[in-house]
Design a protein around this motif. Structure first.
Motif, short mmCIF file in Angstrom:
data_model
loop_
_atom_site.label_atom_id
_atom_site.label_comp_id
_atom_site.label_asym_id
_atom_site.label_seq_id
_atom_site.Cartn_x
_atom_site.Cartn_y
_atom_site.Cartn_z
N ALA A 1 24.88 26.09 43.07
CA ALA A 1 25.97 25.79 44.00
C ALA A 1 26.90 24.78 43.34
CB ALA A 1 25.42 25.22 45.32
N PRO A 2 28.19 24.80 43.67
CA PRO A 2 29.11 23.80 43.11
C PRO A 2 28.71 22.39 43.55
CG PRO A 2 30.31 25.59 44.19
CD PRO A 2 28.88 25.73 44.59
N SER A 3 28.97 21.41 42.70
CA SER A 3 28.66 20.03 43.05
C SER A 3 29.62 19.52 44.13
CB SER A 3 28.78 19.13 41.81
OG SER A 3 30.14 19.02 41.42
N VAL A 4 29.24 18.45 44.79
CA VAL A 4 30.11 17.83 45.80
C VAL A 4 31.41 17.38 45.15
CG1 VAL A 4 30.36 15.90 47.41
CG2 VAL A 4 28.17 17.12 47.24
N VAL A 5 31.32 16.82 43.95
CA VAL A 5 32.52 16.35 43.24
C VAL A 5 33.48 17.50 42.99
CG1 VAL A 5 33.37 15.40 41.07
CG2 VAL A 5 31.38 14.38 42.18
N ASP A 6 32.95 18.62 42.50
CA ASP A 6 33.82 19.76 42.19
C ASP A 6 34.38 20.40 43.46
OD1 ASP A 6 33.55 19.49 39.46
OD2 ASP A 6 31.83 20.84 39.32
N LEU A 7 33.58 20.43 44.52
CA LEU A 7 34.09 20.96 45.79
C LEU A 7 35.21 20.07 46.33
CD1 LEU A 7 30.74 22.04 47.47
CD2 LEU A 7 32.65 23.57 46.91
N ARG A 8 35.02 18.77 46.22
CA ARG A 8 36.05 17.84 46.72
C ARG A 8 37.35 18.02 45.94
NH1 ARG A 8 33.34 12.77 46.68
NH2 ARG A 8 32.59 13.32 48.75
N ARG A 9 37.25 18.19 44.63
CA ARG A 9 38.46 18.41 43.83
C ARG A 9 39.15 19.70 44.24
NH1 ARG A 9 35.69 16.94 38.01
NH2 ARG A 9 35.91 14.66 38.13
N ALA A 10 38.37 20.73 44.49
CA ALA A 10 38.95 22.01 44.89
C ALA A 10 39.65 21.89 46.24
CB ALA A 10 37.86 23.08 44.96
N LEU A 11 39.04 21.16 47.17
CA LEU A 11 39.65 20.97 48.48
C LEU A 11 40.92 20.14 48.39
CD1 LEU A 11 36.37 20.25 50.46
CD2 LEU A 11 37.79 22.28 50.70
N ASP A 12 40.89 19.09 47.56
CA ASP A 12 42.08 18.25 47.40
C ASP A 12 43.23 19.04 46.79
OD1 ASP A 12 40.69 16.12 48.41
OD2 ASP A 12 40.31 15.17 46.48
N ALA A 13 42.90 19.92 45.86
CA ALA A 13 43.95 20.73 45.22
C ALA A 13 44.62 21.64 46.22
CB ALA A 13 43.35 21.55 44.08
#
Length: 326
Positions: free
Chosen positions: A86-98
């Motif tokens: 699963a994607p990491s929380v950090v990577d998911l947060r970056r994707a959401l911010d983008a």
């Protein structure tokens, strides 16, 4: 925002990605759904290239070029380089911010700080630039705005009264006046407290109109300075130490939100409320969601510094010769 988690039935990583999504969302609004995919044709149609696949508003932020629909287990490379299901929380947060900040508003936010591209340096004609520079130097040396009487000598050298020149500077949005026609602000300085405090190397402390103004002060004065501000969402302190032309930010994740309320009006009303420091992109996004009347974007440290330099760096450059003199 709509988020779809595409999985095969009973995928063990589906609840993992859903839990991490909840952490990454951190309270922001989103419709999250899990979609069970049972055959390769459905996977191809929905855009699932392995289980689980996360779609944000229909797009796969982790998709690879040439990937095809698949029911196989999908692996994600985490920040530490390890492969996970699963994607990491950090990577998911970056994707959401983008997704929160794709593209700019029609009213370009940097233009609000820079008078629609016309700059903050007043014209030479009519003594405007000379008096503007006297005002700025007074702020830098005392921390406060001068009174009109302190500008009369420079105004008289141009055959005008200080009140007339100050009025012209205010009309051009180089100054902001109070109800008694006194100087309340001269970009980048404010005579009243703001969220942005700048301690100049001389020991003088000044208030800045906004984050970009604060970042422009060291270059404008050609001196070291320490900027102190606070994240409007969580209240934590942001410090920018400018020394020998280099700026060090604390925390290292700090960013600036550059926005504006509308396309017209003085910057003090249009933009200054939306040019703030934040401890992270996450809190900047949260502030933007809480203030929908502003439009803009998150700017990283290097771009924020460059914007401050470009707007304010030349304001105290050598004045042009007075009219009638060579």
């Amino acid at each position: 925002m709509r988020i779809s988690v595409l999985t095969v039935p009973d995928c063990p990583n589906a609840p993992v990605v859903e839990e991490r999504l909840a952490q990454a969302l951190d309270g922001r609004e989103a419709d999250v759904e899990r979609v069970d995919v049972g055959d390769p044709e459905q996977a191809a149609r929905l855009g699932m290239t392995g289980s689980p696949t996360v779609l944000i508003d229909g797009a796969d932020p982790f998709g690879l070029p040439g990937a095809h629909g698949s029911l196989s287990c999908r692996l994600y490379r985490g920040p530490d380089g390890r492969a996970e299901g699963a994607p990491s929380v950090v990577d998911l947060r970056r994707a959401l911010d983008a997704v929160d900040f794709t593209g700019n508003c029609d009213c370009s936010p940097p233009d609000a700080a820079d008078r629609g591209g016309r700059g903050r340096l007043a014209p030479v004609a009519g003594g405007l630039r000379a008096v503007q520079q006297v005002v700025l130097r007074h702020f830098a040396s005392t921390g406060h705005a001068p009174v009109t009487e302190e500008l009369e000598a420079e105004a008289a050298a141009h055959g005008r009264t200080a009140a007339d020149i100050v009025a012209d500077l205010a009309a051009g949005d180089f100054l902001v006046l109070d109800d008694h026609e006194g100087i309340r602000a001269a970009y980048p300085f404010s005579d009243v407290p703001t969220a942005h405090r700048v301690r100049i190397a001389t020991g003088v402390e000044v208030w800045a109109m906004c984050a970009i103004d604060a970042l422009g002060i060291p270059d404008m004065l050609g001196t070291d300075a320490v900027i102190t501000s606070a994240d409007p969402v969580i209240g934590d302190t942001i410090t920018v130490d400018s020394a020998d032309g280099h700026m060090s930010w604390q925390p290292s994740t700090a960013v600036v939100y550059v926005g504006q309320r509308s396309c017209t009006g003085p910057a003090a009303d249009v933009a200054c409320g939306a040019l703030n420091f934040f401890t992270s992109r996450r809190t900047a996004c949260a502030w933007a969601r809480q203030n929908p009347d502003y439009t803009g974007k998150v700017v990283d440290q290097s771009n924020a510094e460059a914007l401050g330099r470009s707007v304010f760096g030349s304001l105290l450059a050598a004045a042009e010769p007075r009219e009638g003199r060579r």
